[in-house]
Enzyme design. Structure first.
Site, PDB file in Angstrom:
ATOM      1  N   ASN A   7      45.210  43.167  43.454  1.00  0.00           N
ATOM      2  CA  ASN A   7      44.560  41.856  43.335  1.00  0.00           C
ATOM      3  C   ASN A   7      45.624  40.860  42.900  1.00  0.00           C
ATOM      4  OD1 ASN A   7      43.027  39.591  42.716  1.00  0.00           O
ATOM      5  ND2 ASN A   7      41.364  40.760  41.784  1.00  0.00           N
ATOM      6  N   ARG A  52      42.707  42.604  47.821  1.00  0.00           N
ATOM      7  CA  ARG A  52      41.798  41.467  47.817  1.00  0.00           C
ATOM      8  C   ARG A  52      42.450  40.329  48.596  1.00  0.00           C
ATOM      9  NH1 ARG A  52      41.121  36.844  43.380  1.00  0.00           N
ATOM     10  NH2 ARG A  52      39.390  35.722  44.329  1.00  0.00           N
ATOM     11  N   ARG A 199      40.394  22.609  39.478  1.00  0.00           N
ATOM     12  CA  ARG A 199      39.858  22.136  40.756  1.00  0.00           C
ATOM     13  C   ARG A 199      38.648  21.240  40.533  1.00  0.00           C
ATOM     14  NH1 ARG A 199      39.517  27.895  43.669  1.00  0.00           N
ATOM     15  NH2 ARG A 199      40.204  28.674  41.631  1.00  0.00           N
ATOM     16  N   GLU A 339      35.679  43.730  40.680  1.00  0.00           N
ATOM     17  CA  GLU A 339      36.092  43.589  42.073  1.00  0.00           C
ATOM     18  C   GLU A 339      36.836  44.826  42.551  1.00  0.00           C
ATOM     19  OE1 GLU A 339      37.010  38.836  42.382  1.00  0.00           O
ATOM     20  OE2 GLU A 339      38.142  40.025  40.931  1.00  0.00           O
TER      21      GLU A 339
END
Length: 359
Positions: A7, A52, A199, A339
């Protein structure tokens, strides 16, 4: 069958080896990774590697064994995820150099949202534009949303309508009905939706057109991606620092108010897409560890049947905990982000290997 999960984040690299029943056999977290294969690894035997990858576009809707052609197609999507796609490619290259004789599989964050209905996925843009450039809502954090929703249903003993809140440096919500994504807050790129660490989240397109009268496209992209969100509102990208500063400055307090306001809006919107709510799930670094944010997020959502027990909603929670009051109509859960489990399962699937059940 041992699977090495890779990842690659915007600056870090997380590695874990999962064995049978997804037991973690080894872990390594490189905080500042320069993209090289010089990692000085001591790992158990590795039989496959799962990566990922944030963006799969319309081409990749399931895990896929990485070939030179697949790598080129992943690279071609870089414009849609400029923060994440190059790092995923660097992770692929580094891991293939270290483990050249085992299959490598790409697992895509966008793939879980392939089930979005047209009403949720389609932008109200000219059809010629949509068709020419594959303009649609893709959604992201799918690996996290898939695992968290499934795990919460397992622990709760049922529930067909689940809203998952992946809250970290990047933030998104998903509406999951019977295990299928039916709505989400991120869109064509990971810039959309909730305000995040740096963001902006959703903005009026007219505001962006106005800013293009004063900024170049590169300046605008840099500002929206790296200097907006929490850091733009408060000067701090880490929500822990925002909490600390909130008592001393109005800007930091405003950052918390904006973040929680948009989060509540998003939860209510996802619930509307589901036609009701059985389970609300918090995951990710913020979702798992910030009890103040969780309490603020559900404030004023009593009309949805959502609430948290102050005694249960505390710091240092046991892994995968319910924090809603006993007898509440909606179960509220904190689920550890895994994940790696989702990637390992996808890797085994792509390699046609029997998938052991996870706990």
């Amino acid at each position: 069958m041992n699977v090495l999960v890779v990842n690659a984040g915007s600056s870090s690299l997380k590695l874990s080896v999962l064995g049978e029943d997804d037991a973690v056999l080894a872990q390594r977290h490189v905080e500042r990774w320069d993209g090289t294969a010089d990692l000085d690894l001591v790992l158990p035997p590795v039989h496959a590697v799962g990566h990922r990858v944030v963006h799969g576009g319309t081409r990749f809707t399931a895990p896929v064994v990485i070939t030179p052609d697949v790598r080129r197609e992943i690279a071609a999507l870089t414009d849609l995820a400029p923060l994440h796609q190059p790092r995923a490619l660097a992770g692929i290259d580094a891991a293939q150099a270290l483990f050249p004789d085992v299959p490598h599989v790409a697992c895509f964050d966008t793939a879980f949202h392939r089930t979005l209905p047209a009403a949720a996925a389609t932008y109200a843009l000219p059809s010629t534009w949509r068709d020419r450039w594959d303009l649609r809502r893709y959604g992201f954090h799918g690996l996290s949303h898939a695992y968290a929703s499934r795990r919460a249903v397992e622990l709760a003993g049922g529930g067909s309508r689940v809203v998952t809140c992946h809250l970290g440096a990047g933030c998104s919500l998903a509406a999951v009905h019977d295990g299928r994504s039916v709505d989400t807050t991120m869109g064509f790129t990971p810039l959309a939706g909730l305000p995040m660490a740096t963001r902006s989240g959703d903005l009026d397109p007219g505001l962006l057109l106005h800013l293009l009268n004063h900024l170049t496209a590169d300046e605008l992209a840099d500002g929206l991606t790296h200097h907006s969100g929490l850091v733009g509102l408060s000067g701090h990208a880490d929500l822990r620092d925002v909490h600390t500063a909130a008592a001393r400055g109005a800007n930091a307090h405003l950052a918390l108010d904006v973040f929680t306001h948009r989060l509540r809006q998003g939860i209510a919107a996802m619930t509307a897409s589901l036609g009701g709510l059985d389970l609300l799930v918090f995951t990710g670094g913020i979702g798992e560890h910030d009890q103040r944010l969780r309490a603020a997020a559900v404030a004023n959502l009593e009309f949805l049947g959502v609430g948290v027990d102050p005694t249960l909603n505390r710091g240092n929670l046991p892994v995968d905990s319910r924090i809603s009051p006993a007898g509440a109509s909606v179960g509220v859960w904190v689920i550890r982000a895994r994940e790696d489990v989702e990637i390992a399962e996808g890797t085994r699937t792509a390699c046609s290997i029997t998938i052991p059940k996870h706990g």
